[in-house]
Design a protein around this motif. Sequence first.
Motif, PDB file in Angstrom:
ATOM      1  N   UNK A 114     -44.729  -2.622 -21.186  1.00  0.00           N
ATOM      2  CA  UNK A 114     -45.917  -3.195 -20.571  1.00  0.00           C
ATOM      3  C   UNK A 114     -46.178  -4.601 -21.119  1.00  0.00           C
ATOM      4  N   UNK A 115     -47.311  -5.186 -20.721  1.00  0.00           N
ATOM      5  CA  UNK A 115     -47.701  -6.504 -21.215  1.00  0.00           C
ATOM      6  C   UNK A 115     -47.700  -6.502 -22.747  1.00  0.00           C
ATOM      7  N   UNK A 116     -47.063  -7.504 -23.308  1.00  0.00           N
ATOM      8  CA  UNK A 116     -46.801  -7.480 -24.757  1.00  0.00           C
ATOM      9  C   UNK A 116     -47.032  -8.843 -25.393  1.00  0.00           C
ATOM     10  N   UNK A 117     -47.529  -8.850 -26.636  1.00  0.00           N
ATOM     11  CA  UNK A 117     -47.613 -10.113 -27.377  1.00  0.00           C
ATOM     12  C   UNK A 117     -46.212 -10.594 -27.722  1.00  0.00           C
ATOM     13  N   UNK A 118     -45.996 -11.877 -27.925  1.00  0.00           N
ATOM     14  CA  UNK A 118     -47.081 -12.827 -28.137  1.00  0.00           C
ATOM     15  C   UNK A 118     -47.389 -13.672 -26.897  1.00  0.00           C
ATOM     16  N   UNK A 119     -46.532 -13.596 -25.905  1.00  0.00           N
ATOM     17  CA  UNK A 119     -46.722 -14.413 -24.716  1.00  0.00           C
ATOM     18  C   UNK A 119     -47.674 -13.750 -23.723  1.00  0.00           C
ATOM     19  N   UNK A 120     -47.675 -12.419 -23.685  1.00  0.00           N
ATOM     20  CA  UNK A 120     -48.490 -11.671 -22.726  1.00  0.00           C
ATOM     21  C   UNK A 120     -48.176 -12.083 -21.288  1.00  0.00           C
ATOM     22  N   UNK A 121     -46.890 -12.334 -21.021  1.00  0.00           N
ATOM     23  CA  UNK A 121     -46.481 -12.721 -19.682  1.00  0.00           C
ATOM     24  C   UNK A 121     -46.362 -11.524 -18.753  1.00  0.00           C
ATOM     25  N   UNK A 122     -45.931 -11.800 -17.544  1.00  0.00           N
ATOM     26  CA  UNK A 122     -45.771 -10.735 -16.556  1.00  0.00           C
ATOM     27  C   UNK A 122     -44.560  -9.887 -16.947  1.00  0.00           C
ATOM     28  N   UNK A 123     -44.758  -8.588 -17.223  1.00  0.00           N
ATOM     29  CA  UNK A 123     -43.623  -7.744 -17.595  1.00  0.00           C
ATOM     30  C   UNK A 123     -42.835  -7.296 -16.372  1.00  0.00           C
ATOM     31  N   UNK A 124     -41.562  -6.996 -16.579  1.00  0.00           N
ATOM     32  CA  UNK A 124     -40.710  -6.584 -15.466  1.00  0.00           C
ATOM     33  C   UNK A 124     -41.238  -5.345 -14.765  1.00  0.00           C
ATOM     34  N   UNK A 125     -41.745  -4.386 -15.526  1.00  0.00           N
ATOM     35  CA  UNK A 125     -42.171  -3.128 -14.914  1.00  0.00           C
ATOM     36  C   UNK A 125     -43.270  -3.365 -13.889  1.00  0.00           C
ATOM     37  N   UNK A 126     -44.120  -4.346 -14.140  1.00  0.00           N
ATOM     38  CA  UNK A 126     -45.190  -4.660 -13.195  1.00  0.00           C
ATOM     39  C   UNK A 126     -44.622  -5.263 -11.911  1.00  0.00           C
TER      40      UNK A 126
END
Length: 349
Positions: free
Chosen positions: A122-134
């Motif tokens: 899921x969304x993760x630090x440190x960038x908090x970008x768009x995750x692949x699963x989404x």
Amino acid sequence: MSNEFRELLKKVGGGQHTKKDLTRNEAAIATHMMLMQEATPAQIGAFLIAHRIKRPTGIELAGMLDTYEKLGVTLQPLPNSDSTVTVFGLPYDGRSRTAPIIPITALLLSAAGVPVLLHGGDTMPTKYGVPLVEIWQGLGLDFTQLSAPQVQSLLEQTGFAFIYTPKHFPLACGLIPYRDQIGKRPPLATLELLWSPYRGKTHIVVGYVHPPTEAMARIALTQRGETHFTFVKGLEGSCDLRLSQTTIIAASQPDSPNGFEYLKLNPHHYNFAAKDIPLESTAQLLSQLEEVLEGKPTPMFQAALWNGGFYLWRCGVCPDMATGIQQAEALLVGGKVKAQRDAIASNMK
């Protein structure tokens, strides 16, 4: 407190003149103790930031991968033992500036008969970008509810699968809060790029940013007997080739004295020079990806051809880059990539 872990922490946490690299076995032990929460939170946080400051070695990463292989989910070889699965290693903290092309690339390759495996959370630090699963969820492919046997079956039936770490490797997700608290990517972020949750023959494709990562990754994979790899200095550390400038790639090559060769892919040479596609919003990204699946000639379609052409060539489907680009266009315009997406969705029901 773990006294054993304390000794390992002391090695990586020494000063400029006293710090020491871990052996492969020591790195494996340290990773095991962190994943199993046998070390205290203070010890884990200290280790992650100290290891980042010291910088991991290829030997240490090999040991860390040993533990991931031992404790993490691992898919079994495909029925056709000669099949090589292409495993894409992408930053888990996602993208925030440029639009990901990898979903189209992955679908295109699997539509062309190249088995593909991806992994992430899921969304993760440190960038908090768009995750692949989404992104996959937005394209109608929700991997978050599949069991490991279902993922195995999906790979066998469609040549495509996604490992969702919160469900399939929850031990690794136990270390995510530390990333937020230390505010920096720990060496675990590099480890994830190299991890292959597949036990059969693999072609490991890794995105990276900093040149030292490429050399480090080569050592780690070589230590573990992995000889088929492609390292891409892509957009935001991903495996996506750039449209705006030359992309540097380190590709395994058995006939080369070093076992690999550097490629410099210039989009100007193939009439693809353009700006990289910005990431404005997830909704817009999904709309753009759907247009590509429809075969519409948009700027992102050009990025899909540039990337698809390279990977079709690199994965042995086409004899050269130009033919790969032509094949990528035929697969997209002919609707085979979209049909592959729909087939995957049907097999997930």
